[in-house]
Design a protein around this motif. Structure first.
Motif, PDB file in Angstrom:
ATOM      1  N   ALA A  80       1.086  -0.992  -0.197  1.00 53.98           N
ATOM      2  CA  ALA A  80       0.166  -0.200  -0.124  1.00 53.98           C
ATOM      3  C   ALA A  80       0.560   1.210   0.168  1.00 53.98           C
ATOM      4  CB  ALA A  80      -0.900  -0.307   1.014  1.00 53.98           C
ATOM      5  N   ALA A  81       2.412   1.282   0.630  1.00 51.60           N
ATOM      6  CA  ALA A  81       3.036   2.284   0.968  1.00 51.60           C
ATOM      7  C   ALA A  81       3.403   2.791  -0.559  1.00 51.60           C
ATOM      8  CB  ALA A  81       3.756   2.243   1.564  1.00 51.60           C
ATOM      9  N   GLN A  82       3.516   1.608  -1.553  1.00 51.59           N
ATOM     10  CA  GLN A  82       4.232   1.472  -2.551  1.00 51.59           C
ATOM     11  C   GLN A  82       3.234   2.684  -3.604  1.00 51.59           C
ATOM     12  OE1 GLN A  82       5.434  -2.110  -3.368  1.00 51.59           O
ATOM     13  NE2 GLN A  82       7.753  -1.148  -3.288  1.00 51.59           N
ATOM     14  N   VAL A  83       1.958   2.268  -3.477  1.00 51.00           N
ATOM     15  CA  VAL A  83       0.587   2.312  -4.176  1.00 51.00           C
ATOM     16  C   VAL A  83       1.031   4.161  -4.002  1.00 51.00           C
ATOM     17  CG1 VAL A  83      -1.209   2.656  -4.643  1.00 51.00           C
ATOM     18  CG2 VAL A  83      -0.394   0.604  -4.618  1.00 51.00           C
ATOM     19  N   ALA A  84       1.306   4.568  -2.258  1.00 52.98           N
ATOM     20  CA  ALA A  84       0.350   5.673  -1.819  1.00 52.98           C
ATOM     21  C   ALA A  84       2.002   6.807  -3.143  1.00 52.98           C
ATOM     22  CB  ALA A  84       0.417   6.247  -0.477  1.00 52.98           C
ATOM     23  N   LEU A  85       3.632   6.090  -2.848  1.00 50.21           N
ATOM     24  CA  LEU A  85       4.032   6.991  -3.414  1.00 50.21           C
ATOM     25  C   LEU A  85       3.908   6.804  -4.768  1.00 50.21           C
ATOM     26  CD1 LEU A  85       7.249   5.417  -1.183  1.00 50.21           C
ATOM     27  CD2 LEU A  85       6.218   7.306  -1.514  1.00 50.21           C
ATOM     28  N   ALA A  86       3.811   5.405  -5.613  1.00 46.30           N
ATOM     29  CA  ALA A  86       3.807   5.868  -7.570  1.00 46.30           C
ATOM     30  C   ALA A  86       2.471   6.982  -7.948  1.00 46.30           C
ATOM     31  CB  ALA A  86       3.200   4.742  -7.697  1.00 46.30           C
ATOM     32  N   TRP A  87       1.421   7.175  -6.406  1.00 43.44           N
ATOM     33  CA  TRP A  87       0.706   8.290  -7.375  1.00 43.44           C
ATOM     34  C   TRP A  87       0.951  10.099  -7.034  1.00 43.44           C
ATOM     35  CZ3 TRP A  87      -0.957  12.010  -4.040  1.00 43.44           C
ATOM     36  CH2 TRP A  87      -1.902  13.005  -4.466  1.00 43.44           C
ATOM     37  N   MET A  88       1.953   9.325  -5.763  1.00 38.64           N
ATOM     38  CA  MET A  88       2.944  10.960  -5.189  1.00 38.64           C
ATOM     39  C   MET A  88       3.545  11.336  -6.676  1.00 38.64           C
ATOM     40  SD  MET A  88       3.250  13.815  -3.857  1.00 38.64           S
ATOM     41  CE  MET A  88       2.216  12.733  -2.458  1.00 38.64           C
ATOM     42  N   LEU A  89       4.578  10.785  -7.156  1.00 40.66           N
ATOM     43  CA  LEU A  89       5.458   9.919  -7.863  1.00 40.66           C
ATOM     44  C   LEU A  89       4.680  11.061  -9.795  1.00 40.66           C
ATOM     45  CD1 LEU A  89       8.344   7.935  -6.695  1.00 40.66           C
ATOM     46  CD2 LEU A  89       8.307  10.075  -6.738  1.00 40.66           C
ATOM     47  N   ALA A  90       3.860  10.253  -9.602  1.00 33.13           N
ATOM     48  CA  ALA A  90       2.824  11.128 -11.060  1.00 33.13           C
ATOM     49  C   ALA A  90       2.540  12.149 -11.126  1.00 33.13           C
ATOM     50  CB  ALA A  90       2.178   9.791 -11.320  1.00 33.13           C
ATOM     51  N   GLN A  91       2.173  12.918 -10.071  1.00 34.15           N
ATOM     52  CA  GLN A  91       1.971  14.594 -10.019  1.00 34.15           C
ATOM     53  C   GLN A  91       3.237  15.008 -11.266  1.00 34.15           C
ATOM     54  OE1 GLN A  91      -1.152  14.286  -9.269  1.00 34.15           O
ATOM     55  NE2 GLN A  91      -0.723  12.578  -8.363  1.00 34.15           N
ATOM     56  N   PRO A  92       2.669  16.064 -11.385  1.00 29.64           N
ATOM     57  CA  PRO A  92       3.985  16.849 -12.628  1.00 29.64           C
ATOM     58  C   PRO A  92       4.583  18.202 -11.305  1.00 29.64           C
ATOM     59  CG  PRO A  92       1.683  17.304 -12.717  1.00 29.64           C
ATOM     60  CD  PRO A  92       1.433  15.859 -12.079  1.00 29.64           C
ATOM     61  N   GLY A  93       5.994  17.884 -11.293  1.00 30.03           N
ATOM     62  CA  GLY A  93       6.823  18.862 -10.728  1.00 30.03           C
ATOM     63  C   GLY A  93       6.555  18.866  -9.314  1.00 30.03           C
ATOM     64  N   VAL A  94       6.665  17.643  -8.688  1.00 30.53           N
ATOM     65  CA  VAL A  94       6.260  16.991  -7.364  1.00 30.53           C
ATOM     66  C   VAL A  94       6.953  15.819  -6.690  1.00 30.53           C
ATOM     67  CG1 VAL A  94       4.971  16.062  -5.047  1.00 30.53           C
ATOM     68  CG2 VAL A  94       3.830  17.217  -6.956  1.00 30.53           C
ATOM     69  N   VAL A  95       8.239  16.241  -5.932  1.00 35.53           N
ATOM     70  CA  VAL A  95       8.671  14.732  -5.369  1.00 35.53           C
ATOM     71  C   VAL A  95       8.696  14.305  -4.429  1.00 35.53           C
ATOM     72  CG1 VAL A  95      10.884  15.401  -6.651  1.00 35.53           C
ATOM     73  CG2 VAL A  95      10.548  16.889  -4.786  1.00 35.53           C
ATOM     74  N   ALA A  96       8.715  13.433  -3.993  1.00 39.75           N
ATOM     75  CA  ALA A  96       8.538  12.994  -2.683  1.00 39.75           C
ATOM     76  C   ALA A  96       9.708  12.825  -2.092  1.00 39.75           C
ATOM     77  CB  ALA A  96       7.931  11.483  -2.716  1.00 39.75           C
ATOM     78  N   ILE A  97       9.494  12.296  -0.398  1.00 41.22           N
ATOM     79  CA  ILE A  97      10.749  12.328   0.320  1.00 41.22           C
ATOM     80  C   ILE A  97      10.257  11.925   1.557  1.00 41.22           C
ATOM     81  CG2 ILE A  97      12.444  14.743  -0.390  1.00 41.22           C
ATOM     82  CD1 ILE A  97      11.498  15.810   2.481  1.00 41.22           C
ATOM     83  N   PRO A  98       9.768  10.366   1.092  1.00 39.67           N
ATOM     84  CA  PRO A  98       9.194   9.398   1.943  1.00 39.67           C
ATOM     85  C   PRO A  98      10.133   9.216   3.065  1.00 39.67           C
ATOM     86  CG  PRO A  98       9.649   8.438   0.837  1.00 39.67           C
ATOM     87  CD  PRO A  98       9.934   9.231  -0.006  1.00 39.67           C
ATOM     88  N   LYS A  99      10.031   9.016   4.378  1.00 36.08           N
ATOM     89  CA  LYS A  99      11.068   8.230   5.349  1.00 36.08           C
ATOM     90  C   LYS A  99      11.731   6.808   5.196  1.00 36.08           C
ATOM     91  CE  LYS A  99       9.843  11.633   9.267  1.00 36.08           C
ATOM     92  NZ  LYS A  99       9.712  11.512  10.955  1.00 36.08           N
TER      93      LYS A  99
END
Length: 223
Positions: A162-181
Motif C-alpha cells: 500500500a505504501a508503494q501505491v501511495a508513493l507511485a501516485w505521488m511520483l505521478a504528480q507533475p512537478g512533485v518530488v516525494a521524500i518518504p522516511k
C-alpha cells in the motif's frame, strides 16, 4: 547523519555528486547573520563543503528579505547550491516572489499526500507555473496510508505494498518530488522500487473516489 555520510564518502562507497543534501534553517535563526551561521553549523555537522538545497523551515519573525540576502550570500560563497522554503502556502509564495531575488526559490517543501491534498487547490498550480519544485514530506501520511484498505487492494493487483501505491501516485504528480522516511534498509528499498510502479487510469479513478481532490481552499497540513 554527518558521520555516516562522511564515512561513506571516505570509503568510496559514494561520490559527492551522487548525493543531494537538503538542510533547513529554523525561523528563529533566519536573520541574515543567523542564517549564515546556522548553515555553517550544519556543514560542520554534516562534514560537507556545501549543501545542495537549503530551506527556511517555516515563516517566522525575521523579514524574508534578510533571509534571502543570506541565502544569496551563501550561494555566492559556494556553501549552498540552491535555496527554498518549507510550509509556505500560496500567499506566502506570492509575498516571497515580491522580495528581491524571490524568483530564485528552487523548492517549497510541504505536507502532501493522497489523504492531505489541500496543496492541489492553488499552491501546486502556482509552483508549477513558475517551475518551483514541490517537495512532498509525509507522502504516506505518517504511515496511515500504509494501512489503508483501498491502497492495499490496488497494491495486491500490482503485487506491491500500500505504501508503494501511495508513493507511485505521488511520483505521478507533475512537478512533485516525494521524500518518504525510511527507518530500515528494507523501507528504503521499498521506497525506491515504488518509482518503477505505473498506476493505470482505473487505479487513479479509484484513488480519487477514496481521496477526493479539494474543491475549495484548505489550510496546508503541517507536521
Amino acid at each position: 547523519v554527518g558521520a555516516a555520510v562522511a564515512g561513506a564518502l571516505r570509503a568510496g562507497d559514494l561520490r559527492r555528486d551522487e548525493l543531494f543534501i537538503v538542510s533547513k534553517v529554523y525561523p528563529h535563526n533566519a536573520s541574515r547573520s543567523g542564517t549564515i551561521a546556522a548553515c555553517e553549523r550544519s556543514l560542520k555537522r554534516l562534514k560537507l563543503e556545501h549543501i545542495d538545497l537549503y530551506l527556511l523551515h517555516w515563516r517566522g519573525a525575521h523579514p524574508l528579505a534578510d533571509t534571502l540576502d543570506a541565502f544569496e550570500t551563501l550561494k555566492r560563497q559556494g556553501r549552498i547550491r540552491h535555496w527554498g522554503v518549507s510550509n509556505f502556502d500560496t500567499d506566502d509564495m506570492e509575498e516571497l516572489s515580491s522580495v528581491a531575488g524571490g524568483a530564485r526559490c528552487a523548492a517549497d517543501q510541504v505536507y502532501y499526500s493522497l489523504s492531505q491534498r489541500g496543496a492541489e487547490f492553488d499552491l501546486l498550480p502556482w509552483l508549477r507555473s513558475r517551475s518551483v519544485a514541490a517537495m512532498a514530506y509525509c507522502p504516506i501520511d505518517q504511515g496511515a496510508l500504509a494501512r489503508d484498505a483501498t491502497l492495499r487492494a490496488i497494491g495486491e493487483r500490482h503485487r506491491v505494498s500500500a505504501a508503494q501505491v501511495a508513493l507511485a501516485w505521488m511520483l505521478a504528480q507533475p512537478g512533485v518530488v516525494a521524500i518518504p522516511k525510511a527507518a530500515r534498509e528494507a523501507h528504503l528499498r521499498e521506497n525506491l522500487e515504488a518509482a518503477a510502479l505505473a498506476l493505470n487510469a482505473a487505479d487513479h479513478l479509484e484513488l480519487d473516489r477514496q481521496f477526493a481532490p479539494p474543491r475549495r481552499k484548505e489550510p496546508l497540513a503541517m507536521s
